[in-house]
Design a protein around this motif. Structure first.
Motif, PDB file in Angstrom:
ATOM      1  N   ILE A  12       1.005  -1.215  -0.086  1.00  0.00           N
ATOM      2  CA  ILE A  12       0.112   0.025   0.105  1.00  0.00           C
ATOM      3  C   ILE A  12       0.892   1.235   0.125  1.00  0.00           C
ATOM      4  O   ILE A  12       1.785   1.355   0.813  1.00  0.00           O
ATOM      5  CB  ILE A  12      -1.040  -0.050   1.475  1.00  0.00           C
ATOM      6  N   THR A  39       1.172   4.854   0.954  1.00  0.00           N
ATOM      7  CA  THR A  39       0.626   6.152   1.355  1.00  0.00           C
ATOM      8  C   THR A  39       1.714   7.146   1.408  1.00  0.00           C
ATOM      9  O   THR A  39       1.280   8.151   2.118  1.00  0.00           O
ATOM     10  CB  THR A  39       0.179   5.579   2.830  1.00  0.00           C
ATOM     11  N   SER A  90       6.467   4.537   2.326  1.00  0.00           N
ATOM     12  CA  SER A  90       6.026   3.463   1.528  1.00  0.00           C
ATOM     13  C   SER A  90       6.805   3.092   0.090  1.00  0.00           C
ATOM     14  O   SER A  90       7.257   2.263  -0.147  1.00  0.00           O
ATOM     15  CB  SER A  90       4.496   3.556   1.271  1.00  0.00           C
ATOM     16  N   TYR A 100       2.456  -2.336   4.792  1.00  0.00           N
ATOM     17  CA  TYR A 100       1.910  -1.191   4.933  1.00  0.00           C
ATOM     18  C   TYR A 100       2.755  -0.120   5.812  1.00  0.00           C
ATOM     19  O   TYR A 100       3.229  -0.924   6.698  1.00  0.00           O
ATOM     20  CB  TYR A 100       0.367  -1.236   5.260  1.00  0.00           C
TER      21      TYR A 100
END
Ligand code: PMP
Length: 371
Positions: free
Chosen positions: A108, A110, A114, A158
């Motif tokens: 993911i 973000t 990340s 994440y």
């Protein structure tokens, strides 16, 4: 809060340090390190000189691991490792140790941390960016219903708190049976998190866990796979599990500071107590920002970080003056990350509510006088 008052009194002449990391340490931890520095617990030597295979250090290691297990409620099947290399090395070690025979891992995206994890993982596998917050300029977390996580992914990664962008997951993702990997560098111990929902957790120590030089890895032993042939032993988590994190000389002093931090978190009431404090600290800062015409934080409210609060001034040209006057008022480390610009206040566990109140008062006064 009694401790808060005590810290505020002792640090009256000390500035408040809002830097992202290495970050502020609690006064009680600094004092204890100071007192013990020349002679650690009657051994006659300093922790800076302490052998990592001494009985003294072994006792410290055992206590630190026990404290962490208690604070985070870590199940027995998880290994707790204290390693070198910072969180950045875990960007590589996570895929190396979790991929097994699989070729894809899902991430993911973000924000900037990340993105760094994604780039590194690309050296070892096909990376599926399962969701990307680019459309909101990384001010949101795309809703889980929109994620595309291929079932053959080895894991889903994440970044719980984006330290630069100030975007934080306040929930744990669940995608079918997918092993979950979390970069908890800038939020570990700030609030309770369900370890058992993760295959692997990692964090650099220089924020809520102490000083730079140490990284923490919490790994479900059952989730690990042998890294590809040719992987250096130091990058194989099994090496460190078998050696009890003593495969080579560990960063003894950094580990010692982490042990002190863990004892301090326990003495202050544990992770739930910090969650309460951190929620109030963040609320005060966001209230100050939202109530003003000068300060702005663009992150969507439900994913605003409790630990790192970036903001800009409506008139950017005032930012250098803000930093200068803040420093004069004893408020340090408020410049934004070099890649993002603007301003940022990191309010990790060690920052008491009185420090955040002082920042909030300064911000309101600066707006009144300068804007
Ligand atoms: N992940 C996050 C979320 C971070 O904030 C940082 C450092 N600021 C890192 C990874 C990299 O940590 P290190 O410098 O320990 O490699």
């Amino acid at each position: 809060m009694a401790t808060d008052v005590a810290i505020a009194t002792r640090t009256m002449t000390r500035p408040w340090n809002f830097s992202a990391g290495p970050a502020m340490l609690p006064q009680a931890v600094l004092d204890s390190i100071h007192d013990e520095l020349p002679d650690y617990q009657g051994t006659g030597i300093s922790m800076l000189e302490m052998g990592h295979r001494t009985e003294t250090f072994a006792a410290l290691m055992v206590q630190a691991e026990a404290d962490l297990r208690e604070l985070m409620d870590i199940p027995e099947q998880y290994a707790v490792l204290f390693l070198h290399g910072g969180a950045s090395l875990q960007f590589a070690m996570a895929p190396l140790n979790l991929l097994g025979s699989r070729e894809t891992a899902s991430y993911i995206n973000t924000g900037l941390w990340s993105a760094k994890a994604i780039k590194e993982a690309g050296n070892f596998c096909r990376v599926q960016v399962a969701a990307d917050a680019a459309a909101s300029n990384y001010t949101t977390i795309p809703p889980a219903a929109q994620w595309h996580v291929p079932a053959d992914s080895a894991f889903l990664h994440y970044t719980v708190n984006e330290t630069i962008g100030g975007v934080e997951f306040h929930w744990v993702p669940h995608v079918d049976q997918m092993p979950l990997v979390a970069d908890m560098t800038s939020m570990i111990l700030s609030r309770p998190v369900e370890v058992r929902h993760h295959a692997l957790i990692y964090a650099g120590a220089q924020k809520n866990l102490g000083i730079a030089g140490l990284s923490l890895v919490i790994a479900d032993r059952n989730a690990l796979h042998k890294p590809p042939a040719g992987t250096p032993s130091m990058l194989d988590l099994q090496t460190h599990i078998e050696a009890g994190s003593l495969y080579n000389t560990p960063p003894v002093f950094a580990w010692y500071v982490t042990a002190k931090m863990l004892a301090w978190v326990k003495a202050e009431g544990g992770v739930s107590a910090f969650a309460e404090r951190n929620r109030r600290k963040a609320a005060l800062l966001y209230e100050t920002i939202d109530a003003s015409n000068l300060y702005r934080n663009l992150v969507q409210r439900d994913c605003r970080s409790w630990m790192s609060v970036p903001f800009t001034l409506a008139d950017h040209s005032l930012e250098p003056l803000f930093l200068q006057e803040a420093a004069q008022a004893g408020l340090l480390g408020l410049a934004g990350h070099r890649s993002a610009g603007g301003l940022r206040a990191c309010i990790y566990n060690a920052m008491p509510e009185s420090g955040v109140r002082q920042l909030s008062e300064f911000m309101r006064e600066f707006e009144r006088v300068r804007a």
